[in-house]
Design an enzyme around this catalytic site. Structure first.
Site, short mmCIF file in Angstrom:
data_model
loop_
_atom_site.label_atom_id
_atom_site.label_comp_id
_atom_site.label_asym_id
_atom_site.label_seq_id
_atom_site.Cartn_x
_atom_site.Cartn_y
_atom_site.Cartn_z
N LYS A 217 42.81 39.03 32.27
CA LYS A 217 43.86 38.97 33.38
C LYS A 217 43.66 38.20 34.64
O LYS A 217 44.42 37.71 35.35
CB LYS A 217 44.26 40.42 33.85
CG LYS A 217 44.86 41.07 32.54
CD LYS A 217 45.18 42.57 33.15
CE LYS A 217 45.42 43.23 31.70
NZ LYS A 217 45.74 44.83 31.82
N ARG A 218 42.33 37.86 35.02
CA ARG A 218 41.93 37.01 36.01
C ARG A 218 42.00 35.35 35.65
O ARG A 218 41.87 34.57 36.59
CB ARG A 218 40.55 37.28 36.34
CG ARG A 218 40.30 38.55 36.97
CD ARG A 218 38.72 38.92 37.54
NE ARG A 218 38.17 39.18 36.00
CZ ARG A 218 38.18 40.18 35.49
NH1 ARG A 218 38.71 41.12 35.80
NH2 ARG A 218 37.28 40.20 34.38
#
Ligand code: GLU
Length: 446
Positions: A217-218
């Protein structure tokens, strides 16, 4: 065979991510393929990580993708409630039973009356299961330490609650991410402690980015939330199709598959354990394929908000339809209308050397000169008239086909190929067309 019941069990710790959506989809396709039930259950016991709106977003975007469910937090069902936090009594009852049977024990916090409950892992046992995707997997009990089933705040851990729920919700098959493989022996221990039947598990492949790293998600290079694709003007049917190919493949060559085809073709034996590449180009391609199936009205609905947001005025519906007729084949997703609009009308008009060379192949000056003269006298409000005017230039100079149309197209649009030339000219408008013709003619000193 028992009725198939599969579920998607998200923790509402965020918005609907590509990976979550794929998990939901494969459970859904499996259930629908076998005429079974698809259930949604919210695993909200990790209270600190729940985000407001997480659950609503999950459900909203699953619906947007075209998924339906037979039971869930929003519609209820015979095996509810469908939020784990509403089932705490049930978990307590079964944790107490394990305590009574000596299969679990209380683990007191130092100097406190508070305690967690730990599962007593049996010694010298091997836990084996046949993973639908990975084949037989086996774990020795010595690899697992006594683990917490209920925390000292009375809330069960995932590995405990999931078993109670899957059992009482009569779940037959569980497809989930490979990060859950090592949780599976813990879950099997609980099934065995109660003498319950263990469901069939399938642990899906990871999704990787272009650097072969697991999508995180980063990772800001890849858009990862379904809602963001919606906002960019991707189509739900294309997203559904693309997601279905992340770790699964149909038997035939054709990968463009709609909802009903996916349901009928889905085959869990064709789920792959090899990492699946999140190919953005492929997504854009699939989306463009679905965009080509849209009616003019659907295309207008999809693209209008982006033009409005960019402050681009739509003078009339006819103009808008002409614009789409000219640009639609280039669009991979709705938002791109703005980019192509800007390119089409860009004010600093240039022709690349390459394209210029194509024009030099023709005797273009007389064509452009005569066309300029005729266009100056013409009202630009009808593509047919514009077409006839180009035709009359051809007739007078005795040039036809490419020798006529190529110079006109290149001089006015800067491109050698493209959609309908008269409609393009109509859209550009008289002023722009004449100024572009002048630009070339003046350069050539005519
Ligand atoms: N709540 C778990 C998750 O989101 C579900 C795992 C499972 O399907 O068992 O990863």
């Amino acid at each position: 065979m028992k009725k198939v019941r599969a579920r998607y069990a998200p923790s509402p710790t965020g918005l609907l991510h590509i990976g979550n959506a794929r998990t939901a989809l494969f459970n859904y396709l499996f259930a629908r393929h076998y005429g079974g039930d698809f259930i949604i259950r919210i695993e909200d016991t990790d209270v600190a990580r729940n985000v407001p709106g997480g659950e609503e977003s999950q459900l909203h975007y699953l619906k947007w993708l075209g998924l339906t469910w037979d039971e869930g937090p929003d519609i209820g069902g015979p095996f509810g409630p469908y939020h784990q936090l509403k089932r705490l009594d049930l978990y307590k009852k079964y944790a107490d039973q394990l305590l009574e049977q000596g299969l679990a024990y209380k683990d007191y916090k130092e100097n406190s009356t508070k305690y967690a409950i730990r599962f007593k892992v049996p010694e010298g046992k091997t836990y084996v299961f046949d993973d639908v995707i990975r084949g037989r997997l086996s774990f020795d009990s010595k690899e697992v330490e006594d683990w917490i089933i209920v925390k000292d705040n009375g809330i069960p851990t995932y590995n405990f609650a999931v078993v109670i729920d899957d059992h009482f919700m009569e779940i037959t098959h569980v497809f989930r991410g490979e990060e859950h493989i090592t949780n599976t022996p813990k879950q099997i221990m609980v099934y065995e402690a109660f003498g319950w039947e263990v469901p069939t598990f399938g642990h899906m492949t990871i999704i990787v980015n272009e650097n072969k790293k697991k999508l995180s998600k980063r990772d800001t290079n890849t858009v990862q939330f379904i809602g963001e694709y919606h906002k960019m003007g991707y189509l739900p049917q294309a997203m559904l199709n693309f997601l279905s190919l992340l770790g699964w493949s149909p038997t035939g060559e054709n990968e463009i598959l709609g909802h009903d085809e996916l349901v009928s073709l889905f085959d869990e034996k064709r789920l792959s354990a090899a990492p699946s590449y999140f190919d953005k180009q492929k997504l854009a391609y699939i989306n463009s394929r679905y965009m080509k199936l849209l009616s003019m009205d659907e295309l207008k609905d999809l693209t209008r908000p982006f033009l409005v947001e960019a402050g681009i005025e739509i003078p009339s519906e006819v103009w808008f339809e002409n614009l789409l007729a000219v640009l639609k084949d280039r669009l991979s997703y709705g938002q791109e209308i703005v980019k192509y609009y800007n390119e089409f009308f860009h004010n600093t008009f240039t022709i690349s050397e390459e394209v210029m060379a194509e024009m030099e192949a023709f005797d273009y000056l007389p064509v452009l000169q005569l066309l300029r003269e005729k266009f100056e006298a013409l009202d630009f409000n009808d593509a047919d008239l514009i077409n006839q005017t180009i035709g009359s230039v051809g007739k007078e100079l005795n040039v036809k086909g490419k020798g006529l149309f190529m110079p006109v197209r290149i001089a006015t649009t800067g491109e050698a190929h493209g959609p309908s030339l008269p409609v393009s000219l109509l859209l550009l408008g008289k002023e722009k067309v004449l100024s572009r013709l002048n630009q070339i003619l003046e350069k050539k000193g005519s």
